[in-house]
Design a protein around this motif. Structure first.
Motif, PDB file in Angstrom:
ATOM      1  N   MET A   1       0.826  -1.198   0.000  1.00  0.00           N
ATOM      2  CA  MET A   1       0.000   0.000   0.000  1.00  0.00           C
ATOM      3  C   MET A   1       0.872   1.264   0.000  1.00  0.00           C
ATOM      4  N   TYR A   2       1.877   1.299   0.877  1.00  0.00           N
ATOM      5  CA  TYR A   2       2.740   2.482   0.960  1.00  0.00           C
ATOM      6  C   TYR A   2       3.494   2.709  -0.346  1.00  0.00           C
ATOM      7  N   GLU A   3       4.023   1.622  -0.916  1.00  0.00           N
ATOM      8  CA  GLU A   3       4.792   1.758  -2.154  1.00  0.00           C
ATOM      9  C   GLU A   3       3.918   2.286  -3.289  1.00  0.00           C
ATOM     10  N   THR A   4       2.704   1.803  -3.367  1.00  0.00           N
ATOM     11  CA  THR A   4       1.778   2.254  -4.407  1.00  0.00           C
ATOM     12  C   THR A   4       1.456   3.735  -4.239  1.00  0.00           C
ATOM     13  N   LEU A   5       1.156   4.134  -3.007  1.00  0.00           N
ATOM     14  CA  LEU A   5       0.838   5.524  -2.734  1.00  0.00           C
ATOM     15  C   LEU A   5       2.045   6.430  -2.976  1.00  0.00           C
TER      16      LEU A   5
ATOM     17  N   THR B   1       5.042  10.347  -9.019  1.00  0.00           N
ATOM     18  CA  THR B   1       4.785  10.530 -10.446  1.00  0.00           C
ATOM     19  C   THR B   1       3.863  11.722 -10.693  1.00  0.00           C
TER      20      THR B   1
ATOM     21  N   LYS C   1       4.614   5.864  -5.031  1.00  0.00           N
ATOM     22  CA  LYS C   1       4.857   5.916  -6.473  1.00  0.00           C
ATOM     23  C   LYS C   1       3.857   6.858  -7.154  1.00  0.00           C
ATOM     24  N   PHE C   2       2.595   6.780  -6.748  1.00  0.00           N
ATOM     25  CA  PHE C   2       1.569   7.658  -7.296  1.00  0.00           C
ATOM     26  C   PHE C   2       1.896   9.117  -6.987  1.00  0.00           C
TER      27      PHE C   2
END
Length: 57
Positions: free
Chosen positions: A1-5, A11, A7-8
């Motif tokens: 979850m943290y990595e996705t947030l 970017t 990265k979002f």
């Protein structure tokens, strides 16, 4: 979850700041704003009056 947030945010945050920079650059270099910026650059050189109608030192 943290990595996705993260990265979002990295970017889209970068794209948002690049877009904001380009918009500010377009505004600053727009020929229609020349008169406004010319007037603003003379503000420090103008004589100002104090509250009593006299000139400031």
């Amino acid at each position: 979850m943290y990595e996705t947030l993260a990265k979002f945010a990295q970017t889209w945050g970068l794209l948002l700041f690049v877009l904001a920079f380009v918009l500010v650059l377009i505004y600053a270099l727009n020929p229609r704003n020349k008169k406004k910026f010319d007037e603003a650059k003379r503000i420090p050189l103008e004589d100002e009056e104090d509250g009593n109608g006299g000139k400031r030192d």
